[in-house]
Each structure stands twice: as structure tokens, then as C-alpha cells.
Scaffold this motif. Structure first.
Motif, PDB file in Angstrom:
ATOM      1  N   PRO A 126       0.831  -1.209   0.000  1.00  0.00           N
ATOM      2  CA  PRO A 126       0.000   0.000   0.000  1.00  0.00           C
ATOM      3  C   PRO A 126       0.860   1.252   0.000  1.00  0.00           C
ATOM      4  CG  PRO A 126       0.111  -0.872   2.196  1.00  0.00           C
ATOM      5  CD  PRO A 126       0.841  -1.863   1.322  1.00  0.00           C
ATOM      6  N   CYS A 127       0.254   2.360  -0.293  1.00  0.00           N
ATOM      7  CA  CYS A 127       0.938   3.652  -0.246  1.00  0.00           C
ATOM      8  C   CYS A 127      -0.015   4.661   0.385  1.00  0.00           C
ATOM      9  CB  CYS A 127       1.324   4.095  -1.655  1.00  0.00           C
ATOM     10  SG  CYS A 127       2.159   5.703  -1.719  1.00  0.00           S
ATOM     11  N   VAL A 128       0.516   5.476   1.294  1.00  0.00           N
ATOM     12  CA  VAL A 128      -0.282   6.504   1.961  1.00  0.00           C
ATOM     13  C   VAL A 128       0.400   7.851   1.749  1.00  0.00           C
ATOM     14  CG1 VAL A 128      -1.342   7.274   4.109  1.00  0.00           C
ATOM     15  CG2 VAL A 128      -0.987   4.836   3.699  1.00  0.00           C
ATOM     16  N   LEU A 129      -0.394   8.855   1.360  1.00  0.00           N
ATOM     17  CA  LEU A 129       0.130  10.183   1.079  1.00  0.00           C
ATOM     18  C   LEU A 129      -0.700  11.250   1.767  1.00  0.00           C
ATOM     19  CD1 LEU A 129       0.572   9.807  -2.783  1.00  0.00           C
ATOM     20  CD2 LEU A 129       2.417   9.755  -1.111  1.00  0.00           C
ATOM     21  N   GLU A 130      -0.042  12.320   2.198  1.00  0.00           N
ATOM     22  CA  GLU A 130      -0.711  13.521   2.661  1.00  0.00           C
ATOM     23  C   GLU A 130      -0.600  14.569   1.569  1.00  0.00           C
ATOM     24  OE1 GLU A 130      -0.512  16.881   6.235  1.00  0.00           O
ATOM     25  OE2 GLU A 130       1.158  15.485   5.903  1.00  0.00           O
ATOM     26  N   GLY A 131      -1.726  15.151   1.180  1.00  0.00           N
ATOM     27  CA  GLY A 131      -1.721  16.150   0.126  1.00  0.00           C
ATOM     28  C   GLY A 131      -2.199  17.504   0.615  1.00  0.00           C
ATOM     29  N   LYS A 132      -1.532  18.563   0.161  1.00  0.00           N
ATOM     30  CA  LYS A 132      -1.933  19.934   0.478  1.00  0.00           C
ATOM     31  C   LYS A 132      -1.994  20.726  -0.822  1.00  0.00           C
ATOM     32  CE  LYS A 132       0.121  20.012   5.125  1.00  0.00           C
ATOM     33  NZ  LYS A 132       1.070  20.694   6.026  1.00  0.00           N
ATOM     34  N   LEU A 133      -3.099  21.429  -1.031  1.00  0.00           N
ATOM     35  CA  LEU A 133      -3.293  22.213  -2.242  1.00  0.00           C
ATOM     36  C   LEU A 133      -3.591  23.659  -1.883  1.00  0.00           C
ATOM     37  CD1 LEU A 133      -4.184  19.161  -2.882  1.00  0.00           C
ATOM     38  CD2 LEU A 133      -5.229  20.136  -4.907  1.00  0.00           C
ATOM     39  N   PHE A 143      -5.805  16.706   2.482  1.00  0.00           N
ATOM     40  CA  PHE A 143      -6.411  15.386   2.452  1.00  0.00           C
ATOM     41  C   PHE A 143      -5.364  14.291   2.576  1.00  0.00           C
ATOM     42  CE2 PHE A 143      -5.725  17.020  -1.831  1.00  0.00           C
ATOM     43  CZ  PHE A 143      -4.929  16.043  -2.408  1.00  0.00           C
ATOM     44  N   GLU A 144      -5.869  13.086   2.714  1.00  0.00           N
ATOM     45  CA  GLU A 144      -5.030  11.895   2.840  1.00  0.00           C
ATOM     46  C   GLU A 144      -5.453  10.880   1.784  1.00  0.00           C
ATOM     47  OE1 GLU A 144      -4.045  10.854   6.906  1.00  0.00           O
ATOM     48  OE2 GLU A 144      -4.532   8.768   6.465  1.00  0.00           O
ATOM     49  N   ILE A 145      -4.492  10.291   1.114  1.00  0.00           N
ATOM     50  CA  ILE A 145      -4.750   9.277   0.088  1.00  0.00           C
ATOM     51  C   ILE A 145      -4.152   7.957   0.534  1.00  0.00           C
ATOM     52  CG2 ILE A 145      -4.232   8.537  -2.266  1.00  0.00           C
ATOM     53  CD1 ILE A 145      -4.045  11.498  -3.036  1.00  0.00           C
ATOM     54  N   ILE A 146      -4.907   6.889   0.378  1.00  0.00           N
ATOM     55  CA  ILE A 146      -4.360   5.555   0.591  1.00  0.00           C
ATOM     56  C   ILE A 146      -4.665   4.734  -0.658  1.00  0.00           C
ATOM     57  CG2 ILE A 146      -6.449   4.864   1.872  1.00  0.00           C
ATOM     58  CD1 ILE A 146      -4.636   2.824   3.375  1.00  0.00           C
ATOM     59  N   ALA A 147      -3.647   4.114  -1.218  1.00  0.00           N
ATOM     60  CA  ALA A 147      -3.779   3.309  -2.429  1.00  0.00           C
ATOM     61  C   ALA A 147      -3.409   1.868  -2.101  1.00  0.00           C
ATOM     62  CB  ALA A 147      -2.888   3.853  -3.539  1.00  0.00           C
ATOM     63  N   LEU A 148      -4.256   0.926  -2.522  1.00  0.00           N
ATOM     64  CA  LEU A 148      -4.109  -0.477  -2.132  1.00  0.00           C
ATOM     65  C   LEU A 148      -4.193  -1.398  -3.345  1.00  0.00           C
ATOM     66  CD1 LEU A 148      -6.689  -0.264   0.769  1.00  0.00           C
ATOM     67  CD2 LEU A 148      -4.205  -0.302   1.069  1.00  0.00           C
ATOM     68  N   PRO A 149      -3.346  -2.429  -3.416  1.00  0.00           N
ATOM     69  CA  PRO A 149      -3.497  -3.438  -4.473  1.00  0.00           C
ATOM     70  C   PRO A 149      -4.613  -4.407  -4.099  1.00  0.00           C
ATOM     71  CG  PRO A 149      -1.638  -4.004  -3.065  1.00  0.00           C
ATOM     72  CD  PRO A 149      -2.180  -2.684  -2.560  1.00  0.00           C
ATOM     73  N   VAL A 150      -5.525  -4.659  -5.029  1.00  0.00           N
ATOM     74  CA  VAL A 150      -6.654  -5.552  -4.772  1.00  0.00           C
ATOM     75  C   VAL A 150      -6.814  -6.513  -5.947  1.00  0.00           C
ATOM     76  CG1 VAL A 150      -7.840  -3.873  -3.317  1.00  0.00           C
ATOM     77  CG2 VAL A 150      -8.316  -3.930  -5.773  1.00  0.00           C
ATOM     78  N   LEU A 151      -7.525  -7.599  -5.711  1.00  0.00           N
ATOM     79  CA  LEU A 151      -7.757  -8.592  -6.749  1.00  0.00           C
ATOM     80  C   LEU A 151      -9.004  -8.260  -7.557  1.00  0.00           C
ATOM     81  CD1 LEU A 151      -6.985 -11.956  -4.902  1.00  0.00           C
ATOM     82  CD2 LEU A 151      -5.653 -10.902  -6.726  1.00  0.00           C
ATOM     83  N   ALA A 152      -8.890  -8.386  -8.876  1.00  0.00           N
ATOM     84  CA  ALA A 152     -10.034  -8.213  -9.769  1.00  0.00           C
ATOM     85  C   ALA A 152     -10.983  -9.396  -9.599  1.00  0.00           C
ATOM     86  CB  ALA A 152      -9.550  -8.118 -11.214  1.00  0.00           C
ATOM     87  N   PRO A 153     -12.196  -9.330 -10.130  1.00  0.00           N
ATOM     88  CA  PRO A 153     -13.137 -10.450 -10.005  1.00  0.00           C
ATOM     89  C   PRO A 153     -12.600 -11.777 -10.536  1.00  0.00           C
ATOM     90  CG  PRO A 153     -14.296  -8.482 -10.701  1.00  0.00           C
ATOM     91  CD  PRO A 153     -12.838  -8.143 -10.747  1.00  0.00           C
ATOM     92  N   MET A 213       6.174   1.520   3.629  1.00  0.00           N
ATOM     93  CA  MET A 213       5.469   1.975   2.445  1.00  0.00           C
ATOM     94  C   MET A 213       6.457   2.169   1.304  1.00  0.00           C
ATOM     95  SD  MET A 213       2.411   1.976   3.397  1.00  0.00           S
ATOM     96  CE  MET A 213       1.471   1.974   4.913  1.00  0.00           C
ATOM     97  N   PRO A 214       6.047   1.917   0.067  1.00  0.00           N
ATOM     98  CA  PRO A 214       6.965   2.013  -1.067  1.00  0.00           C
ATOM     99  C   PRO A 214       7.283   3.456  -1.423  1.00  0.00           C
ATOM    100  CG  PRO A 214       4.757   1.657  -1.853  1.00  0.00           C
ATOM    101  CD  PRO A 214       4.692   1.580  -0.335  1.00  0.00           C
ATOM    102  N   ARG A 215       8.365   3.627  -2.159  1.00  0.00           N
ATOM    103  CA  ARG A 215       8.657   4.935  -2.727  1.00  0.00           C
ATOM    104  C   ARG A 215       7.636   5.191  -3.821  1.00  0.00           C
ATOM    105  NH1 ARG A 215      13.974   6.556  -1.566  1.00  0.00           N
ATOM    106  NH2 ARG A 215      15.182   4.967  -0.497  1.00  0.00           N
ATOM    107  N   ALA A 216       6.927   6.295  -3.727  1.00  0.00           N
ATOM    108  CA  ALA A 216       5.889   6.575  -4.717  1.00  0.00           C
ATOM    109  C   ALA A 216       5.580   8.050  -4.726  1.00  0.00           C
ATOM    110  CB  ALA A 216       4.619   5.785  -4.407  1.00  0.00           C
ATOM    111  N   THR A 217       5.106   8.540  -5.859  1.00  0.00           N
ATOM    112  CA  THR A 217       4.604   9.898  -5.915  1.00  0.00           C
ATOM    113  C   THR A 217       3.110   9.851  -5.791  1.00  0.00           C
ATOM    114  OG1 THR A 217       4.698   9.739  -8.304  1.00  0.00           O
ATOM    115  CG2 THR A 217       6.543  10.822  -7.230  1.00  0.00           C
ATOM    116  N   ALA A 218       2.431  10.935  -6.096  1.00  0.00           N
ATOM    117  CA  ALA A 218       1.039  11.090  -5.699  1.00  0.00           C
ATOM    118  C   ALA A 218       0.076  10.323  -6.600  1.00  0.00           C
ATOM    119  CB  ALA A 218       0.671  12.567  -5.696  1.00  0.00           C
ATOM    120  N   LEU A 219      -0.352   9.165  -6.153  1.00  0.00           N
ATOM    121  CA  LEU A 219      -1.398   8.432  -6.851  1.00  0.00           C
ATOM    122  C   LEU A 219      -2.703   9.199  -6.726  1.00  0.00           C
ATOM    123  CD1 LEU A 219      -0.776   4.768  -5.687  1.00  0.00           C
ATOM    124  CD2 LEU A 219      -0.141   5.757  -7.869  1.00  0.00           C
ATOM    125  N   MET A 220      -3.458   9.219  -7.802  1.00  0.00           N
ATOM    126  CA  MET A 220      -4.795   9.784  -7.802  1.00  0.00           C
ATOM    127  C   MET A 220      -4.816  11.292  -7.616  1.00  0.00           C
ATOM    128  SD  MET A 220      -8.010   8.363  -5.628  1.00  0.00           S
ATOM    129  CE  MET A 220      -7.759   9.569  -4.331  1.00  0.00           C
TER     130      MET A 220
END
Length: 233
Positions: A126-133, A143-153, A213-220
Motif C-alpha cells: 500500500p501507499c499513503v500520502l498527505e496532500g496539500k493544495l 487530504f489523505e490518500i491511501i492506495a491499495l493493491p486488490v484482486l479483480a473479479p 510503504m513504497p517509494r511513490a509519488t502522488a497516486l490519484m
């Protein structure tokens, strides 16, 4: 304009005075983001978080308006928004349901978003980010973003489930445990991230344990020439 608790066009992300910054967080702090993570972790330990079974679901019903589900298309060269809740209108200024990343972002911004989602799918973390605009020098969204890997149907393909939670909106999850004891405090301890079952598989990717948490930039989140992201160590 404000309707049903949503603020429309609060931030004009196309304006030259628009600025955004993101910081990678080790764990979610927003109460609803914690609930989303707890639900994802529990289902992962039990065999996998599956689209169509675990989302939408009763456990996540209060959060559906804050969720967006991305499906990889064209062999992962693009992603399609299969589910986008109403809270995303405040962030993007329009309904992004059915849109592709390539329709939401251009050039380097699109490549950055796509590469980040591909990295999250490969890592199974997963990845968690704090965003300020800000706009015109004034504070905007926080706001806060959390991105998670999930299984498709199909129980094999990995999609990305993201939650977007505003700090100035109240939590939607009722803070009472099932046994009707005292209300659960919003600042409860973050659950251990070492409980992932060894050998847990997402598609063809094996992840032995959930670590940092992985190294990542702003998902979404739309990219900006003035944005900055604090990388995880």
C-alpha cells in the motif's frame, strides 16, 4: 456551490497559481483511511481483497463516496476508473467515472501517474500520502490518500483501490465496536504491518510480508510543476 456536503470547483487545478505538495506517510492517520486499511488487511490475511466481494461491501459502505477503483487496460499502459465516489468531485471538479488516466492527465503527469500505479501493483504494497493544495496563495484542500493493491473479479489480475479523505470532513465510519463497548478512539494504534501471511499472492506476484510503504509519488492526484513529494526512506 455546495450541495449534499460536496464543494464544487473549490480548487481550479488548471490555474497557474495552483500549487500542490505531497508527502509519503508511513501509516494512515485519518480515521476512515485506517478503517479502509484495516478492512483491506483483514481480507488480505484471509485470502485476498476481491473486487465485487469486498468492494462494494457492508464494511466499506460508509466510505464508497471516497473510493476510486483503477483497472489496468492496454496491458497496463493505461488505467480506467471503474468506480469513483462523489467525494472525488471536490478534488477533480468533475465526475471521473469511466475515464482513463490518459484523459485526466497529459504528458509527463500521465506517465508519472501510470508508472506509480504499475509500481504499486508490482510491489503489492500500500501507499499513503498527505496532500496539500493551495490556489492564489491561499490554503485549499488538505487530504489523505491511501492506495491499495486488490484482486479483480477474476482472482488473478491486480487493480488499484484508492481512498481520498479530507481532513475538514467528519469521519463517516461509526466509531463503536461490535460488542457495544465504549466508542473507539480515532487515534487508536495503527495495526501491525507484519501480519501479512507469508506467501500471500496477488496474481503472479508474491509478497512475503507488508513492510515499509513504497517509494511513490502522488497516486490519484493531478500533477503540478510546483509539486514536491517527500520520498520514503
Amino acid at each position: 456551490m455546495q450541495a449534499l456536503g460536496l464543494v464544487w470547483a473549490e480548487i481550479d487545478s488548471s490555474a497557474p497559481e495552483f500549487e500542490e505538495s505531497f508527502a509519503v506517510m508511513r501509516e494512515p492517520t485519518h480515521y476512515d483511511a485506517r478503517h479502509l486499511y484495516d478492512t483491506w488487511l483483514k481480507r488480505t490475511e484471509e485470502g485476498g481483497f476481491v473486487v465485487g466481494k469486498d468492494v462494494p461491501s457492508r464494511a466499506l459502505a460508509p466510505l464508497l463516496s471516497h473510493l476510486v477503483l483503477y483497472e489496468p487496460v492496454d496491458d497496463g499502459k493505461d488505467f480506467k476508473c471503474r468506480l469513483a465516489g462523489g467525494a472525488l468531485l471536490r478534488r477533480f471538479g468533475r465526475d471521473i467515472s469511466g475515464k482513463r488516466l490518459s484523459e485526466l492527465f497529459e504528458g509527463d503527469a500521465f506517465a508519472c501517474q501510470r508508472d506509480d500505479m504499475q509500481a504499486l501493483i508490482r510491489s503489492s504494497l500500500p501507499c499513503v500520502l498527505e496532500g496539500k493544495l493551495t490556489a492564489y496563495g491561499h490554503p485549499g484542500l488538505h487530504f489523505e490518500i491511501i492506495a491499495l493493491p486488490v484482486l479483480a473479479p477474476d482472482l488473478e489480475t491486480v487493480w488499484v483501490l484508492s481512498g481520498l479523505f479530507y481532513y475538514d470532513w467528519p469521519a463517516r465510519v461509526i466509531r463503536y465496536p461490535a460488542d457495544d463497548q465504549a466508542p473507539v478512539e480515532a487515534q487508536q494504534c495503527f495495526p501491525s504491518t507484519s501480519r501479512i501471511v507469508a506467501g500471500q499472492a496477488y496474481g503472479r506476484r508474491i509478497q512475503s510480508r507488508l513492510s515499509a510503504m513504497p517509494r511513490a509519488t502522488a497516486l490519484m492526484a493531478p500533477n503540478s510543476t510546483s509539486s514536491s513529494v517527500a520520498m520514503a526512506s
